[in-house]
Design a protein around this motif. Structure first.
Motif, PDB file in Angstrom:
ATOM      1  N   VAL A   1       0.836  -1.205   0.000  1.00  0.00           N
ATOM      2  CA  VAL A   1       0.000   0.000   0.000  1.00  0.00           C
ATOM      3  C   VAL A   1       0.872   1.257   0.000  1.00  0.00           C
ATOM      4  O   VAL A   1       0.576   2.227  -0.690  1.00  0.00           O
ATOM      5  N   ARG A   2       1.977   1.237   0.747  1.00  0.00           N
ATOM      6  CA  ARG A   2       2.895   2.384   0.768  1.00  0.00           C
ATOM      7  C   ARG A   2       3.445   2.637  -0.632  1.00  0.00           C
ATOM      8  O   ARG A   2       3.530   3.783  -1.074  1.00  0.00           O
TER       9      ARG A   2
ATOM     10  N   GLU B   1       7.037  -2.437  -9.288  1.00  0.00           N
ATOM     11  CA  GLU B   1       7.461  -3.005  -8.007  1.00  0.00           C
ATOM     12  C   GLU B   1       6.275  -3.464  -7.169  1.00  0.00           C
ATOM     13  O   GLU B   1       6.297  -4.538  -6.580  1.00  0.00           O
ATOM     14  N   ALA B   2       5.219  -2.653  -7.097  1.00  0.00           N
ATOM     15  CA  ALA B   2       4.068  -3.016  -6.276  1.00  0.00           C
ATOM     16  C   ALA B   2       3.363  -4.249  -6.816  1.00  0.00           C
ATOM     17  O   ALA B   2       2.921  -5.105  -6.059  1.00  0.00           O
TER      18      ALA B   2
ATOM     19  N   LEU C   1      -8.739  -6.940   0.409  1.00  0.00           N
ATOM     20  CA  LEU C   1      -8.552  -5.809   1.310  1.00  0.00           C
ATOM     21  C   LEU C   1      -8.349  -4.517   0.528  1.00  0.00           C
ATOM     22  O   LEU C   1      -8.970  -3.490   0.820  1.00  0.00           O
ATOM     23  N   VAL C   2      -7.507  -4.573  -0.488  1.00  0.00           N
ATOM     24  CA  VAL C   2      -7.232  -3.391  -1.303  1.00  0.00           C
ATOM     25  C   VAL C   2      -8.456  -3.009  -2.136  1.00  0.00           C
ATOM     26  O   VAL C   2      -8.774  -1.832  -2.304  1.00  0.00           O
ATOM     27  N   GLU C   3      -9.183  -4.008  -2.628  1.00  0.00           N
ATOM     28  CA  GLU C   3     -10.370  -3.725  -3.443  1.00  0.00           C
ATOM     29  C   GLU C   3     -11.417  -2.935  -2.656  1.00  0.00           C
ATOM     30  O   GLU C   3     -12.080  -2.061  -3.200  1.00  0.00           O
TER      31      GLU C   3
ATOM     32  N   MET D   1      -7.490   4.470   0.390  1.00  0.00           N
ATOM     33  CA  MET D   1      -6.176   3.825   0.470  1.00  0.00           C
ATOM     34  C   MET D   1      -5.356   4.427   1.606  1.00  0.00           C
ATOM     35  O   MET D   1      -4.619   3.716   2.292  1.00  0.00           O
ATOM     36  N   ALA D   2      -5.481   5.735   1.804  1.00  0.00           N
ATOM     37  CA  ALA D   2      -4.748   6.384   2.893  1.00  0.00           C
ATOM     38  C   ALA D   2      -5.240   5.874   4.246  1.00  0.00           C
ATOM     39  O   ALA D   2      -4.443   5.629   5.153  1.00  0.00           O
TER      40      ALA D   2
END
Length: 103
Positions: free
Chosen positions: A32-33, A44-45, A64-66, A88-89
């Motif tokens: 996430v960072r 990279e991510a 989780l990201v979705e 996301m933050a």
């Protein structure tokens, strides 16, 4: 400061608890960072997503990201929804805090 007030959904909290049990919070935090820094899950991510050792951990992270407005594909590419930065933050802050507390 507006993004800090964004709340995590109950589904996200359950996924965070599962992530904590599986001890993958630090990996998720890095992912996430990287997204917040680069503004993209490419490169990279995307490789970081594929580095989770178990398929279940990869799917957990994708879910989780979705919930934060970014739909991840298994190859690491992403489909962004409307202004996912705030969500996301909020996820980043939660992962950061969990990582500190579990470390």
């Amino acid at each position: 400061t507006h993004f800090i007030s964004a709340e995590l959904m109950e589904d996200q909290l359950q996924l965070l608890l599962e992530s904590l049990k599986r001890k993958i919070v630090s990996q998720q935090l890095k992912l996430v960072r990287t997204h917040i820094t680069l503004g993209s899950f490419q490169g990279e991510a995307g490789a970081m997503l594929l580095s989770f050792p178990l398929k279940e951990e990869q799917m957990l992270t994708m879910a989780l990201v979705e919930l934060s407005g970014v739909q991840l594909q298994e190859d690491g590419s992403a489909v962004l929804r409307d202004q996912p930065f705030e969500a996301m933050a909020a996820l980043f802050v939660a992962l950061y805090a969990l990582n500190l507390l579990s470390g």
